[in-house]
Write an enzyme that holds these catalytic residues in place. Sequence first.
Site, short mmCIF file in Angstrom:
data_model
loop_
_atom_site.label_atom_id
_atom_site.label_comp_id
_atom_site.label_asym_id
_atom_site.label_seq_id
_atom_site.Cartn_x
_atom_site.Cartn_y
_atom_site.Cartn_z
N LYS A 1 0.85 -1.19 0.00
CA LYS A 1 0.00 0.00 0.00
C LYS A 1 0.89 1.24 0.00
CE LYS A 1 -1.90 2.70 2.98
NZ LYS A 1 -1.98 3.97 2.22
N GLU B 1 9.97 1.18 10.46
CA GLU B 1 11.03 2.18 10.22
C GLU B 1 10.35 3.53 10.31
OE1 GLU B 1 13.07 4.88 9.27
OE2 GLU B 1 12.97 4.33 7.16
N CYS C 1 13.90 10.83 6.73
CA CYS C 1 13.96 10.51 8.16
C CYS C 1 15.37 10.61 8.72
CB CYS C 1 13.38 9.13 8.42
SG CYS C 1 14.06 7.84 7.36
N GLU D 1 10.09 15.93 14.88
CA GLU D 1 10.60 15.81 13.51
C GLU D 1 9.85 16.81 12.61
OE1 GLU D 1 11.67 12.22 10.43
OE2 GLU D 1 9.74 12.15 11.44
#
Length: 449
Positions: free
Chosen positions: A157, A231, A265, A351
């Site tokens: 997906k 992750e 990331c 973040e």
Amino acid sequence: MTFLDITDPRTGEVYDSIPAASAADVDRAVRRADSAFDAWRSITPGERHDALLALADAVVAQSEQLAAAECRNTGKDTAEVLGEEIPAAVDEIRFMAGAARAGHGPMAGQYVRGHTSMVVREPVGVCALIAPWNHPLGSAVDKLAPALAAGNTVVLKPAETTPMSALLLGEICDRVLPRGVVNVVCGDRDTGRALAANPLVSLVSLTGSTRAGAEVTASAGLVGIKRLHLELGGDAPAIVLADADLAEAADGIIEAAFYNAGQDCTAACRVLVAAEVYDGFVVLLAERAARAEVGPLNNRAHLSRVHSYLTELPGHATVVTGGAPAAGPGFHFEPTVVTGVRQHDPIVQQEVFGPVVTVQSFTDENEAIRMANDVPFGLAASVWSGDPAAGNRLAHRIDAGTVWLNTHGVYATEMPHGGFKQSGYGKDLSTYALDAYTRTKHIMSSTGS
């Protein structure tokens, strides 16, 4: 039927729409993968090796079409995708093709008198692979290649805003691999939840935010215990010691911070600088940031989110350069450098995932390590120093899955990638990735003596 509008981030214009999978569509895709599993797991490692090499060749043959789909959907630079990202994806597929034949072999021996033990590795079953919008094609391949090499079947997906390259990859897989081995479903978070909660799915592998990881974990737990491979987010520090080559460090950090508009990331977003060189290094970063060229952010909502970190800065922080959406169409944001921040400011602890760098000073190595580790994430970091011993000393103390010395954001297919703490668990790349997609079985037989 619900449709997803597909937008070009460079212009902000909708250029296509695709149907979103319903719960019934998701279930059909999972059942298709489940039906294909026994045949795919039963072929020899050599046959899977050949199939994956054929898939790699097919990706190369359609690299221009894949790049076109990826770039229009994400706003990335075509030369960068063709020259770096697709070759990396092909290398990953070819590496895992070899790993299919060179994985951990059966181990046998007599550890109890009169009995022989054997350890074998098996595929886990149907794997749900949920890819992010920052690297739609690369992240999909990072999951797809080890899952297939281990003998699993998959349902992929892609993110709802960036499905185009995944759809094309699914078409390529359907031509090259046995039907049902790779399936693609498109949709929003509800689609992801339905996929994670499907009882026929044995493993859920997600690359995304920590919030998304928590949601997937909750959904997967609705039907019992599933294996998870997560992750998740990062908030990478770049520690600059006083003896570093400051110009080289500034160049490397800016490149690592603003690659893909900071939507990475492992982006070098928290710069920690020795106090004695702090002022000069801020000047170097600001000069390079002011002339940096960055692509667009992924979508309008994310542009607003990144901007909110700047509009809500505390009074002690200073925007040295940038700090606002760029003029013109699309979802562009100015390359930004912020100083004066404190350790527990949101822009430091969270973040941002955009072209934004914060800069803090430290007085000694212990303070640098404390600041580097004092965030919820632990995915990646870098140390910049002219002293290899100092670099290695700090690298061992940083709580992150990858630490670079005098570089940042360089990957090798043979080396693992994955984080600690709220950055998730499990590894992409390398043979370590196969650990997530296999299970270990002990078989013991009596020798009759």
